[in-house]
Design a protein around this motif. Structure first.
Motif, PDB file in Angstrom:
ATOM      1  N   TYR A 110     -25.801 -40.776  15.057  1.00  0.00           N
ATOM      2  CA  TYR A 110     -25.973 -41.268  16.429  1.00  0.00           C
ATOM      3  C   TYR A 110     -25.657 -42.766  16.491  1.00  0.00           C
ATOM      4  CZ  TYR A 110     -28.218 -36.789  17.053  1.00  0.00           C
ATOM      5  OH  TYR A 110     -28.458 -35.437  17.104  1.00  0.00           O
ATOM      6  N   LEU A 111     -24.924 -43.131  17.541  1.00  0.00           N
ATOM      7  CA  LEU A 111     -24.524 -44.521  17.712  1.00  0.00           C
ATOM      8  C   LEU A 111     -25.173 -45.093  18.963  1.00  0.00           C
ATOM      9  CD1 LEU A 111     -22.706 -46.892  16.778  1.00  0.00           C
ATOM     10  CD2 LEU A 111     -20.928 -45.982  18.301  1.00  0.00           C
ATOM     11  N   MET A 112     -25.990 -46.136  18.787  1.00  0.00           N
ATOM     12  CA  MET A 112     -26.577 -46.883  19.890  1.00  0.00           C
ATOM     13  C   MET A 112     -25.834 -48.214  20.005  1.00  0.00           C
ATOM     14  SD  MET A 112     -30.583 -46.253  18.879  1.00  0.00           S
ATOM     15  CE  MET A 112     -31.143 -47.462  20.074  1.00  0.00           C
ATOM     16  N   VAL A 113     -25.578 -48.648  21.225  1.00  0.00           N
ATOM     17  CA  VAL A 113     -24.860 -49.922  21.410  1.00  0.00           C
ATOM     18  C   VAL A 113     -25.543 -50.760  22.478  1.00  0.00           C
ATOM     19  CG1 VAL A 113     -22.634 -49.005  20.665  1.00  0.00           C
ATOM     20  CG2 VAL A 113     -23.242 -48.909  23.066  1.00  0.00           C
ATOM     21  N   VAL A 130     -16.924 -45.815  23.244  1.00  0.00           N
ATOM     22  CA  VAL A 130     -16.680 -44.374  23.394  1.00  0.00           C
ATOM     23  C   VAL A 130     -15.569 -43.956  22.436  1.00  0.00           C
ATOM     24  CG1 VAL A 130     -15.802 -42.574  24.938  1.00  0.00           C
ATOM     25  CG2 VAL A 130     -17.463 -44.235  25.787  1.00  0.00           C
ATOM     26  N   THR A 131     -14.513 -44.746  22.384  1.00  0.00           N
ATOM     27  CA  THR A 131     -13.371 -44.431  21.520  1.00  0.00           C
ATOM     28  C   THR A 131     -13.772 -44.452  20.054  1.00  0.00           C
ATOM     29  OG1 THR A 131     -11.907 -45.424  23.177  1.00  0.00           O
ATOM     30  CG2 THR A 131     -11.008 -45.105  20.972  1.00  0.00           C
ATOM     31  N   ILE A 132     -14.542 -45.445  19.674  1.00  0.00           N
ATOM     32  CA  ILE A 132     -15.010 -45.553  18.284  1.00  0.00           C
ATOM     33  C   ILE A 132     -15.901 -44.367  17.931  1.00  0.00           C
ATOM     34  CG2 ILE A 132     -16.525 -46.899  16.774  1.00  0.00           C
ATOM     35  CD1 ILE A 132     -15.372 -49.412  18.295  1.00  0.00           C
ATOM     36  N   ALA A 133     -16.809 -44.001  18.825  1.00  0.00           N
ATOM     37  CA  ALA A 133     -17.701 -42.861  18.585  1.00  0.00           C
ATOM     38  C   ALA A 133     -16.908 -41.573  18.413  1.00  0.00           C
ATOM     39  CB  ALA A 133     -18.699 -42.720  19.736  1.00  0.00           C
ATOM     40  N   ARG A 134     -15.888 -41.399  19.233  1.00  0.00           N
ATOM     41  CA  ARG A 134     -15.087 -40.180  19.168  1.00  0.00           C
ATOM     42  C   ARG A 134     -14.401 -40.038  17.810  1.00  0.00           C
ATOM     43  NH1 ARG A 134     -11.569 -36.994  17.735  1.00  0.00           N
ATOM     44  NH2 ARG A 134     -10.355 -35.676  19.137  1.00  0.00           N
ATOM     45  N   TYR A 135     -13.823 -41.139  17.311  1.00  0.00           N
ATOM     46  CA  TYR A 135     -13.059 -41.051  16.070  1.00  0.00           C
ATOM     47  C   TYR A 135     -13.936 -41.161  14.817  1.00  0.00           C
ATOM     48  CZ  TYR A 135      -8.822 -40.599  18.673  1.00  0.00           C
ATOM     49  OH  TYR A 135      -7.849 -40.103  19.508  1.00  0.00           O
ATOM     50  N   ARG A 171     -16.872 -35.112  27.945  1.00  0.00           N
ATOM     51  CA  ARG A 171     -17.529 -34.254  26.955  1.00  0.00           C
ATOM     52  C   ARG A 171     -16.549 -33.480  26.078  1.00  0.00           C
ATOM     53  NH1 ARG A 171     -20.388 -29.356  30.405  1.00  0.00           N
ATOM     54  NH2 ARG A 171     -18.472 -28.280  31.046  1.00  0.00           N
ATOM     55  N   ASP A 172     -15.276 -33.416  26.475  1.00  0.00           N
ATOM     56  CA  ASP A 172     -14.297 -32.780  25.601  1.00  0.00           C
ATOM     57  C   ASP A 172     -13.815 -33.726  24.508  1.00  0.00           C
ATOM     58  OD1 ASP A 172     -13.062 -34.342  27.554  1.00  0.00           O
ATOM     59  OD2 ASP A 172     -11.150 -33.289  27.315  1.00  0.00           O
ATOM     60  N   GLU A 173     -14.246 -34.992  24.560  1.00  0.00           N
ATOM     61  CA  GLU A 173     -13.872 -35.963  23.539  1.00  0.00           C
ATOM     62  C   GLU A 173     -15.053 -36.371  22.668  1.00  0.00           C
ATOM     63  OE1 GLU A 173     -11.037 -37.000  22.655  1.00  0.00           O
ATOM     64  OE2 GLU A 173      -9.656 -36.670  24.316  1.00  0.00           O
ATOM     65  N   VAL A 174     -16.193 -36.632  23.300  1.00  0.00           N
ATOM     66  CA  VAL A 174     -17.341 -37.135  22.549  1.00  0.00           C
ATOM     67  C   VAL A 174     -18.631 -36.662  23.208  1.00  0.00           C
ATOM     68  CG1 VAL A 174     -17.396 -39.308  23.845  1.00  0.00           C
ATOM     69  CG2 VAL A 174     -18.394 -39.227  21.562  1.00  0.00           C
ATOM     70  N   ARG A 175     -19.626 -36.418  22.406  1.00  0.00           N
ATOM     71  CA  ARG A 175     -20.948 -36.049  22.926  1.00  0.00           C
ATOM     72  C   ARG A 175     -21.709 -37.318  23.250  1.00  0.00           C
ATOM     73  NH1 ARG A 175     -25.919 -33.870  19.436  1.00  0.00           N
ATOM     74  NH2 ARG A 175     -27.236 -32.956  21.057  1.00  0.00           N
ATOM     75  N   ILE A 176     -22.169 -37.414  24.503  1.00  0.00           N
ATOM     76  CA  ILE A 176     -22.924 -38.586  24.957  1.00  0.00           C
ATOM     77  C   ILE A 176     -24.281 -38.119  25.457  1.00  0.00           C
ATOM     78  CG2 ILE A 176     -22.943 -40.581  26.503  1.00  0.00           C
ATOM     79  CD1 ILE A 176     -19.897 -40.332  26.720  1.00  0.00           C
ATOM     80  N   LEU A 177     -25.331 -38.773  25.001  1.00  0.00           N
ATOM     81  CA  LEU A 177     -26.696 -38.439  25.425  1.00  0.00           C
ATOM     82  C   LEU A 177     -27.338 -39.646  26.100  1.00  0.00           C
ATOM     83  CD1 LEU A 177     -28.028 -36.601  22.218  1.00  0.00           C
ATOM     84  CD2 LEU A 177     -27.027 -35.563  24.258  1.00  0.00           C
ATOM     85  N   LYS A 178     -28.292 -39.377  26.997  1.00  0.00           N
ATOM     86  CA  LYS A 178     -28.983 -40.471  27.685  1.00  0.00           C
ATOM     87  C   LYS A 178     -29.959 -41.185  26.763  1.00  0.00           C
ATOM     88  CE  LYS A 178     -28.495 -38.480  32.298  1.00  0.00           C
ATOM     89  NZ  LYS A 178     -29.176 -37.949  33.502  1.00  0.00           N
ATOM     90  N   GLU A 179     -30.459 -40.460  25.761  1.00  0.00           N
ATOM     91  CA  GLU A 179     -31.354 -41.072  24.781  1.00  0.00           C
ATOM     92  C   GLU A 179     -31.288 -40.271  23.494  1.00  0.00           C
ATOM     93  OE1 GLU A 179     -35.484 -38.918  26.276  1.00  0.00           O
ATOM     94  OE2 GLU A 179     -35.146 -41.034  26.714  1.00  0.00           O
TER      95      GLU A 179
END
Length: 515
Positions: A110-113, A130-135, A171-179
């Motif tokens: 998990y990545l927090m920024v 977002v791009t960094i998280a995806r790759y 969501r087709d590139e990266v999973r993003i969560l609110k927390e």
């Protein structure tokens, strides 16, 4: 009826006739024929549903990448100004698209920024993260916005951007969560995670080789600085296009901000064309840069006190006139009025000022309003109640100015800061809309010569027009300077990988603009 349906129909009919003939029962024959018709209708229904589903996915893919990445220039962008006023929509708003399917991948952590800086500095940083998280194949937690900068804005991500659209549209590139998930939330609350600033202007191999192992080791990684953490150039095209997709489609402002933007644009368009002037002449800008040209002694002292009051502003002793001569100061209202006149801007055009409170107030603005009487601001176009939700929230006010800047007929920034750069790039994406990139170093020296009587108005005006003829936001490639990323053209000011191919002449040579 399509060929597939005909084949299935005739095959079933043949089987039925064979069964009927074998049994020799007319009642059974009628019953089976009835069932065959029902089966045929079911096949038709299923076929229609499948075709409809394919169309939805094709529309989603096309809409996701905006007007140029997959489709070339649509006619609506070329003829935008020919449309009746009532039918013109805000072309800057991301298209509403069908939700893409979720991307399935093995999550590495998990990545927090925590973003730093003003709205547009944070906007570009969000695209990079977002791009960094995806790759890295990690889950991104919705970014935290800066609340400790000069503006001290308490706005959360959800107060400025449509957070649900941000999550689902990507969501087709990266999973993003609110927390972070519940099983890790306690660890985060106790501070049991690794935190660090990544190295500025890094390429993707840095994140793969040095950052990803830390995510895998600690499960949760917190990056506490996010501005300019990806290089401008020498990245794979798919990486650059994802940065654009986040910027131009994933980051949609809240419905409340978008609706207010529509209202302001409607008010302006009802009176004709309008120019947005990003007049960077606020007190904090002048104090930070040390630029005090045209200020009186009291104002110079006030700006100096402010500069010393903020310890993170490293530069304290500043030679204002030297910085101005080097083109490192924003243009003053007086210099701006002279420049716009020299460029041939109609004195009756509406000029919307996209900025905070101008230092010196009406007294300093008088030089501009004397020449261009139709100067307006959001505060003069709207009631105070309309702006109440974003008062004392500089990032939300900046978001409103951002929308209006995208929609303007001409955009003119008087200082090449983050908003000027990001808006310029976004306007390129919307069809190379006219953005006048002023060369301040050239202008202030020319203005001084004009004031000293060394140049006539005709020579001054002709020289200004000629110099800026190729600085109007048209197609060009970014300037690349190896090992000097700060001196290169900024990616978000000119994301040319995401735009239509540059115009080519009949010999196949690109017709780039030059600086």
């Amino acid at each position: 009826m399509c060929e597939a349906e005909k084949f299935i129909y005739h095959k079933k009919k043949l089987l039925l006739e064979m069964k009927v003939k074998f049994l020799g029962d007319s009642k059974l024959k009628n019953s089976l024929v009835s069932k065959s018709r029902m089966s045929l209708w079911m096949i038709r229904a299923i076929t229609i549903l499948l075709l409809w589903s394919c169309c939805v996915h094709l529309v989603a893919v096309g809409g996701m990448w905006g007007p140029r990445l997959l489709k070339g220039w649509p006619s609506c962008f070329n003829s935008h100004h020919d449309l009746p006023m009532a039918s013109q929509e805000m072309t800057s708003l991301p298209m509403k698209i069908a939700l893409p399917p979720k991307r399935l991948y093995q999550n590495n952590g998990y990545l927090m920024v925590s973003c730093n800086g003003g709205l547009n500095q944070m906007r570009a940083a969000i695209c990079d993260m977002v791009t960094i998280a995806r790759y890295m194949n990690v889950t991104l937690i919705v970014p935290e916005l800066d609340k400790t900068s000069f503006w001290n804005d308490p706005s959360e991500f959800k107060d400025i951007f449509d957070v649900d659209h941000f999550i689902t549209s990507l969501r087709d590139e990266v999973r993003i969560l609110k927390e972070v998930p519940p099983r890790l939330k306690r660890r985060v609350e106790l501070g049991v995670y690794h935190t660090m600033p990544p190295i500025s202007w890094s390429n993707m191999s840095y994140y793969q080789d040095q950052i990803l192992p830390l995510v895998k080791k600690h499960k949760v990684l917190h990056l506490n600085k996010t501005d300019t953490r990806l290089v401008n150039n020498e990245l794979p095209v798919e990486v650059q296009k994802l940065r654009c997709r986040v910027n131009f489609n994933g980051l949609r402002f809240t419905p409340k901000i978008e609706e207010l933007g529509r209202r302001v644009v409607k008010i302006l368009r009802e009176k004709g064309p309008f120019l947005v002037l990003h007049l960077r002449y606020e007190m904090d800008m002048l104090a930070f840069s040390g630029c005090s040209h045209g200020c009186n002694r009291y104002e110079e002292e006030e700006l100096t006190r402010m500069r010393y009051a903020y310890p993170w502003w490293k530069e304290k002793v500043i030679n204002s006139e030297l910085k101005r001569k080097e083109g490192l100061c924003p243009l003053t209202p007086e210099e701006t009025a002279l420049t716009l006149s020299a460029l041939g801007i109609d004195r009756n055009v509406q000029i919307y000022i996209a900025a905070g409170e101008i230092y010196g107030g009406k007294r300093r603005l008088k030089a501009l309003t004397d020449v261009f009487p139709n100067v307006v601001r959001k505060e003069t176009l709207l009631d105070s109640s309309d702006l109440s939700f974003c008062q004392n929230h500089s990032s939300q006010m900046a978001a409103l100015d951002y929308l209006i800047s995208l929609e303007s007929d001409i955009f003119v920034p008087t200082y090449y800061g983050n908003m000027a750069k990001v808006v310029e790039g976004h306007r390129r994406f919307l069809g190379f809309k006219k953005t006048i990139e002023l060369n301040r170093k050239f202008l202030v020296n020319l203005i001084d010569e004009y004031y000293q009587g060394m140049l006539s108005w005709e020579v001054f005006s002709t020289t200004v027009k000629s110099f800026h003829a190729t600085r109007m936001g048209g197609p060009k490639k970014r300037l690349v300077i190896p090992n000097k990323p700060k001196e290169e053209d900024y990616f978000y000011a000119n994301p040319y990988e995401c735009l239509q191919l540059l115009h080519e002449n009949e010999n196949g040579n690109s017709l780039d603009e030059t600086k």
